[in-house]
Every structure is written in C-alpha cells, then in structure tokens.
Design an enzyme around this catalytic site. Structure first.
Site, mmCIF file in Angstrom:
data_model
loop_
_atom_site.group_PDB
_atom_site.id
_atom_site.type_symbol
_atom_site.label_atom_id
_atom_site.label_comp_id
_atom_site.label_asym_id
_atom_site.label_seq_id
_atom_site.Cartn_x
_atom_site.Cartn_y
_atom_site.Cartn_z
ATOM 1 N N TYR A 130 0.844 -1.208 0.000
ATOM 2 C CA TYR A 130 0.000 0.000 0.000
ATOM 3 C C TYR A 130 0.878 1.257 0.000
ATOM 4 O O TYR A 130 0.726 2.154 0.825
ATOM 5 C CB TYR A 130 -0.995 0.006 1.180
ATOM 6 N N HIS A 131 1.826 1.271 -0.908
ATOM 7 C CA HIS A 131 2.671 2.455 -1.071
ATOM 8 C C HIS A 131 3.356 2.386 -2.427
ATOM 9 O O HIS A 131 3.343 1.349 -3.093
ATOM 10 C CB HIS A 131 3.705 2.537 0.055
#
Ligand code: T46
Length: 131
Positions: free
Chosen positions: A48-49
């Site tokens: 999630y980045h």
C-alpha cells in the site's frame, strides 16, 4: 507499466538448482539492500505504497504471493511462484501484496538503503504525483 518479469537462469545439474544474482547482469542496478518477508499470517495484505526513487527486484524463494501493481492509469496482478523469476518494480508504482502462502519467502533486492521519506503511502497523493 514500468514493471518487468525477468527470467533468471537456473544452473541445474543432478544435485539440484542454483540461481545467481549479479548487479548489472540479471539485476539491472547496484544492490544496496536486501530484505525478505516470511511467516506472513493468513489473510494479510502488505505494501500500500509507492516509492519516489527506489527500484527493486522481488523474488519468491519459496511458496507464492500476488503483487497488485498500479502506475496510476493501469492496475495489474502478478503471481510470483517461481524462484527463477524476478519482478522488477520501478519507482512510482503503487504496490499491494496479498495471498501469501504460509511457506512464502519473498526476497527483495533494492537499489538504495531504507528511507521512509522515499515512501508515498497515500494513494490519492500517489495518483497526483504519478501524472
Ligand atoms: C516494498 C515492499 C515490496 C526497515 O526497517 N527496513 C527495511 O529495509 C524495510 C523494507 C522495512 N523496515 C521496517 C519499516 C516497518 O517498520 O520494517 C517494517 C515493515 O515495513 P513495511 O510496512 O514498509 O513493509 P511492506 O511489506 O508493506 O513493504 C515492503 C517495503 O517496505 C517496500 O519498500 O516495496 O515491501
């Protein structure tokens, strides 16, 4: 999308298999950090980045997991389940990892040291920066 699946040559003989990773040969950057992820609990998702600069190569040494990769325009899913295959992930690619098998050992080679300021952890910010 700035991702690529790179086949890694297996040096196999009657004893088994060996894969060698060499900078600027099958790894297209200077390796400055190696880390690995294992013992991932059932149902866990990671990532999630995106990274502003970092380039990485992901290799599943055992088991399997899925990478969701997103360049701000397109979203694809790649299953890694072969230790003779490297997933090259450039900068500005949003990544999510999921469906880890209990035996999964995911190794990542990176072209720089750990630097939290290189992370973009907000998806909307990533979308606006990726344009
Ligand atoms: C990526 C994906 C594929 C360190 O101290 N040093 C390190 O080199 C790394 C990678 C992490 N950490 C610390 C930072 C956090 O406290 O380890 C903890 C877990 O890291 P994170 O939540 O960033 O892990 P993932 O699995 O979400 O992401 C990792 C990498 O951080 C990232 O660069 O591309 O794997």
């Amino acid at each position: 999308m700035k991702v690529e699946l790179i086949p890694l040559q297996i040096h196999g003989d009657e004893r088994g298999s060996l894969v060698s990773l060499e900078r600027n040969s099958n790894i297209p950057f200077d390796i400055r950090r190696v880390y690995y992820i294992f013992d991932t609990e059932n149902g866990v998702t990671r990532g999630y980045h995106a990274h502003k600069k970092l380039m990485q190569m992901a290799i599943v040494l055992k088991g399997s997991c899925d990478f969701i990769l997103d360049d701000g325009n397109e979203r694809i899913s790649i299953t890694l389940n072969n230790p003779a295959q490297g997933l090259l992930i450039n900068s500005f690619i949003w990544r999510e990892m999921k469906n880890f098998t209990p035996d999964c050992v995911l190794m990542i080679l990176a072209d720089n040291e750990y630097d939290e300021s290189d992370y973009i952890r907000d998806y909307d910010q990533f979308r606006s920066m990726a344009k």
